[in-house]
Enzyme design. Sequence first.
Site, PDB file in Angstrom:
ATOM      1  N   GLU A   1      -9.399  33.979  38.207  1.00  0.00           N
ATOM      2  CA  GLU A   1      -8.857  33.842  36.852  1.00  0.00           C
ATOM      3  C   GLU A   1      -8.355  32.417  36.609  1.00  0.00           C
ATOM      4  O   GLU A   1      -8.518  31.873  35.523  1.00  0.00           O
ATOM      5  CB  GLU A   1      -7.719  34.865  36.665  1.00  0.00           C
ATOM      6  CG  GLU A   1      -7.339  35.049  35.220  1.00  0.00           C
ATOM      7  CD  GLU A   1      -6.547  36.332  34.968  1.00  0.00           C
ATOM      8  OE1 GLU A   1      -7.148  37.411  34.956  1.00  0.00           O
ATOM      9  OE2 GLU A   1      -5.315  36.236  34.783  1.00  0.00           O
TER      10      GLU A   1
ATOM     11  N   THR B   1       2.859  31.364  35.578  1.00  0.00           N
ATOM     12  CA  THR B   1       3.298  30.256  34.724  1.00  0.00           C
ATOM     13  C   THR B   1       3.010  28.913  35.401  1.00  0.00           C
ATOM     14  O   THR B   1       2.727  28.843  36.606  1.00  0.00           O
ATOM     15  CB  THR B   1       4.813  30.331  34.443  1.00  0.00           C
ATOM     16  OG1 THR B   1       5.506  30.104  35.687  1.00  0.00           O
ATOM     17  CG2 THR B   1       5.224  31.683  33.862  1.00  0.00           C
TER      18      THR B   1
ATOM     19  N   GLY C   1      -2.634  16.429  10.268  1.00  0.00           N
ATOM     20  CA  GLY C   1      -1.481  16.341   9.372  1.00  0.00           C
ATOM     21  C   GLY C   1      -1.132  17.698   8.776  1.00  0.00           C
ATOM     22  O   GLY C   1      -1.188  18.724   9.468  1.00  0.00           O
TER      23      GLY C   1
ATOM     24  N   ALA D   1      -3.204  45.873  35.638  1.00  0.00           N
ATOM     25  CA  ALA D   1      -1.828  46.351  35.539  1.00  0.00           C
ATOM     26  C   ALA D   1      -1.026  45.898  36.758  1.00  0.00           C
ATOM     27  O   ALA D   1      -1.021  46.566  37.796  1.00  0.00           O
ATOM     28  CB  ALA D   1      -1.823  47.877  35.417  1.00  0.00           C
TER      29      ALA D   1
ATOM     30  N   ASP E   1       5.133  26.740  36.186  1.00  0.00           N
ATOM     31  CA  ASP E   1       6.115  26.553  37.275  1.00  0.00           C
ATOM     32  C   ASP E   1       5.611  27.217  38.547  1.00  0.00           C
ATOM     33  O   ASP E   1       5.727  26.660  39.655  1.00  0.00           O
ATOM     34  CB  ASP E   1       7.465  27.185  36.890  1.00  0.00           C
ATOM     35  CG  ASP E   1       8.052  26.569  35.624  1.00  0.00           C
ATOM     36  OD1 ASP E   1       7.942  25.341  35.465  1.00  0.00           O
ATOM     37  OD2 ASP E   1       8.607  27.331  34.808  1.00  0.00           O
TER      38      ASP E   1
ATOM     39  N   PHE F   1       2.835  43.936  29.515  1.00  0.00           N
ATOM     40  CA  PHE F   1       2.005  42.779  29.155  1.00  0.00           C
ATOM     41  C   PHE F   1       0.568  42.956  29.635  1.00  0.00           C
ATOM     42  O   PHE F   1      -0.052  42.016  30.156  1.00  0.00           O
ATOM     43  CB  PHE F   1       2.597  41.472  29.725  1.00  0.00           C
ATOM     44  CG  PHE F   1       3.985  41.154  29.264  1.00  0.00           C
ATOM     45  CD1 PHE F   1       4.482  41.668  28.072  1.00  0.00           C
ATOM     46  CD2 PHE F   1       4.816  40.339  30.020  1.00  0.00           C
ATOM     47  CE1 PHE F   1       5.770  41.366  27.640  1.00  0.00           C
ATOM     48  CE2 PHE F   1       6.107  40.030  29.595  1.00  0.00           C
ATOM     49  CZ  PHE F   1       6.585  40.552  28.408  1.00  0.00           C
TER      50      PHE F   1
END
Length: 382
Positions: free
Chosen positions: A245, A368, A342, A126, A370, A158
């Site tokens: 991680e 992220t 495809g 968290a 970035d 999240f």
Amino acid sequence: MDFNLSQEQKDLSAQIVAFAQKALNEGIEERDRARAFSRELWDLCGEMGLQGLPVPEEYGGVGLDPLTSALALEAFGYGCRDGGLVFSVCAHLLACVVPVWRFGNEELKKKWLPKLCSGELIAVNAMTEPGTGSDAFAMRTRAVPEEGGFRINGTKTFASNGPVADVAVLYAATDPEKKYHGGITAFLVERGNGGFQVGQKFEKMGLHTAPLSELVFDDIFVPDANVIGGVGGGGTIFNESMEWERVLIPASHIGTSERLVETCVSYARTRKQYGQAIGKFQAVSHRIVDMKVRLEAARLLTYRTATKLGKRRDVGIDASMTKLYVSESLLESAIDAVRVLGGYGYMSEYEVERTLRDSMAGVIYSGTSDVQRNVVAAWLGL
Ligand SMILES: Cc1cc2nc3c(=O)[nH]c(=O)nc-3n(C[C@H](O)[C@H](O)[C@H](O)COP(=O)(O)OP(=O)(O)OC[C@H]3O[C@@H](n4cnc5c(N)ncnc54)[C@H](O)[C@@H]3O)c2cc1C
């Protein structure tokens, strides 16, 4: 660097692949559609030791070194077609079990690690809040000291495994001004009855079998005994857990990427258009070659970084480069795999569309792409 794997390492990988292929894949399409987390499969992973791979045996783990842990997770990612389950296990292990193992005192480790490593308890990390994601240390969740512990208020979001978690590794500000530099503390918090509550549950693009939610910490009391590391040490703890991680989730991605390459090679050899196998068209074969090159480069980078995990302070730059390269490579290869197959690649009964949805998350969680570039730039003195 010599990555000649030992017979024990090869046997372990083979054992995990066989276990995952036999026990974890049945019904994945239905679970994905139903967005269902399987406690039964989670428990099977626990029996295999996956939730405690690098933790010493005295605390209930398997006691593997980081490179062997990476190989084990690669095998897990290869054999298990349920990307959400792989992610759930990794999030629990790397962002929750690892910080308790690396920074908890003896009492905390003895009390919690055996049940966390066996999977009897599910943990959630968290950190992220509705208003703070990349700038995580600007958090608003506060922990105020009082007799025997801390009073905590705040909302996290999240949170992977949130809806099913028994305990949270929570980061809260104990001295907000100081932020990363001594202002954040890590706590182990139990759920319910005076502990945290599960808030909004999110529907998401992929990783459907890995549940994710808000967590509400409403005026809860956490005893001093549940402080991980020490008051003010949360910044360092969070950063180290992110290093683990950023190396070991990518290890699982290598297994997934290998499966994608195999799927594409097999499809391109058998699917015929204009009277020949599509793999004979250079446009198709070169696309698959690019996937293979990405896979092998990602594997080398991940293995190399894994050998430094937990040993060298400068692993931060390697961990961010690994996370950036491997997660972006998996995403690119998943898009390529859909192209190779495809119209069938776009259909849900073929696994590659699910892998594409799952792999998008990899360029967002644990920081992220970035943010990884920012970390590397900072290490370069830019
Ligand atoms: C599937 C999934 C699982 C997750 N699991 C967990 C979990 O278990 N526990 C937890 O605490 N969090 C979890 N997260 C949250 C995750 O860590 C954050 O989503 C992530 O750090 C980005 O934060 P944000 O979503 O607030 O985006 P923001 O920080 O608002 O970023 C939005 C955009 O701005 C860019 N940006 C922001 N700052 C900069 C900057 N300085 N330089 C350049 N670009 C910038 C970002 O790259 C992004 O493109 C999870 C997220 C996902 C998607």
